[in-house]
Design an enzyme around this catalytic site. Structure first.
Site, PDB file in Angstrom:
ATOM      1  N   ILE A   1       9.096  17.306 -15.164  1.00 60.58           N
ATOM      2  CA  ILE A   1       8.803  18.729 -15.025  1.00 60.58           C
ATOM      3  C   ILE A   1       7.679  18.865 -14.020  1.00 60.58           C
ATOM      4  CG2 ILE A   1       7.947  20.816 -16.156  1.00 60.58           C
ATOM      5  CD1 ILE A   1       9.062  19.736 -18.804  1.00 60.58           C
TER       6      ILE A   1
ATOM      7  N   LYS B   1       5.171  17.322 -22.406  1.00 58.57           N
ATOM      8  CA  LYS B   1       5.011  17.242 -20.966  1.00 58.57           C
ATOM      9  C   LYS B   1       3.664  16.581 -20.734  1.00 58.57           C
ATOM     10  CE  LYS B   1       4.451  19.746 -16.631  1.00 58.57           C
ATOM     11  NZ  LYS B   1       4.168  21.035 -15.970  1.00 58.57           N
TER      12      LYS B   1
ATOM     13  N   TYR C   1       2.383  20.742 -24.157  1.00 60.30           N
ATOM     14  CA  TYR C   1       2.005  20.655 -22.748  1.00 60.30           C
ATOM     15  C   TYR C   1       0.625  20.006 -22.726  1.00 60.30           C
ATOM     16  CZ  TYR C   1       1.431  22.326 -17.886  1.00 60.30           C
ATOM     17  OH  TYR C   1       1.234  22.419 -16.524  1.00 60.30           O
TER      18      TYR C   1
END
EC number: 4.3.3.7
Length: 312
Positions: free
Chosen positions: A209, A167, A138
């Site tokens: 996302i 992400k 992330y």
């Protein structure tokens, strides 16, 4: 983990439902997660930023993962947010999430203590080596307050076999194709912001996302399908629709409001359960909620694609 790992598509960074007293509401969370899957989401992300992971205990996170796995019922994969500021705790939580049925772990850069690049890399190497499931980085330096990893760093971790996706949450999109250049077809690259999803997907992101997908999953699916079909005109249409959600936050027509409070109020105005945030996050005031209802009435698209089509 295994060769050929692949995730793609629209993955809502789902809200965690808390009751008015701030307790984890597992039945309400399951209902919300089921609604996202029923709407066509390709996967679920739980205990991420939009899920208020920083306000949850490890036990609550694991219970939430189990709730999501039950809601998905094998229809879509569940990605669990397992990153913390501690390497040991992240390893433990990642293993527990895997045991609860998570298909992958989303690991935020270690935050607050501002570890330098080598410490961040060491953290991810340790977590990746210990994880029973694939790890997605992330990469959100703004929220974590930590050194960002660039495309070369991500590519290095990929070639070492310790991470399997990312992400990418930056105010810019150029990181998406740069990471694709440094990795292989079995590496999942997700655009992770809400400012430019069309640009992110058009630049090659395998999916999106975002927290806004709690209220705009149908529109996001239409955008994703249009990009995959090479239909730029249709993609631009759905990107314009999705921008209406963003404007509620970035243009501040309600004043200072949190994005999660907006999503919760929008769900309730659509007749769904919105739940509560945990303090210190605040709900909309009565005045802000009334103004949101007025804005939604003026712009039926904000009731959601399917609902807007049915409104007179």
């Amino acid at each position: 983990m295994s060769d050929g790992f692949s995730l793609s598509g629209v993955f809502p960074a789902s809200l965690t439902m808390f009751d008015e007293a701030g307790r984890l509401d597992e039945p309400a969370s399951r209902t919300h997660l089921e609604s996202l899957v029923d709407a066509g989401a390709h996967g679920l992300v739980v205990a991420g930023t939009s899920g208020e992971f920083v306000a949850m205990t490890s036990d609550e996170k694991v219970r939430l993962v189990a709730t999501a796995v039950a809601a998905a019922a094998g229809r879509v994969p569940v990605v669990a947010g397992t990153g913390t500021a501690s390497t040991a705790e992240t390893v433990e939580l990642t293993r527990a999430a895997a045991d609860a049925g998570a298909a992958a772990a989303l690991v935020i850069l270690p935050y607050y203590m501002r570890p330098h690049r080598e410490e961040v890399l060491a953290h991810l190497r340790t977590v990746g080596a210990a994880s029973p499931v694939p790890v997605l980085v992330y990469n959100n330096p703004a929220n974590s307050g930590t050194t960002e990893l660039d495309a070369v760093d991500i590519g290095m971790l990929y070639r070492e076999g310790v991470v399997h996706g990312v992400k990418s949450t930056f105010p810019t999109v150029h990181q998406v194709p740069e990471v694709i250049d440094e990795t292989g077809p079995d590496f999942a690259v997700f655009y992770g912001g809400f400012m430019a999803p069309l640009s992110g997907l058009a630049e090659g992101a395998h999916g999106w996302i975002s927290g806004v997908l709690n209220v705009a999953v149908t529109e996001a699916l239409a955008l994703y399908d249009a990009v995959r079909a090479g239909d730029l005109a249709t993609a631009r249409h759905w990107a314009a629709v999705i921008r209406q959600y963003r404007y509620l936050y970035t243009r501040r027509p309600l004043g200072q409001v949190g994005d999660l409070a907006l999503y919760r109020a929008m769900l309730e105005l659509r007749g769904q359960h919105g739940g509560h945030c945990r303090a210190p996050l605040l709900p909309l005031t009565a005045e802000q909620r009334a103004e949101l209802e007025r804005l939604m009435a003026e712009n039926p698209a904000l009731f959601g694609a399917a609902r807007a089509a049915a409104r007179p």
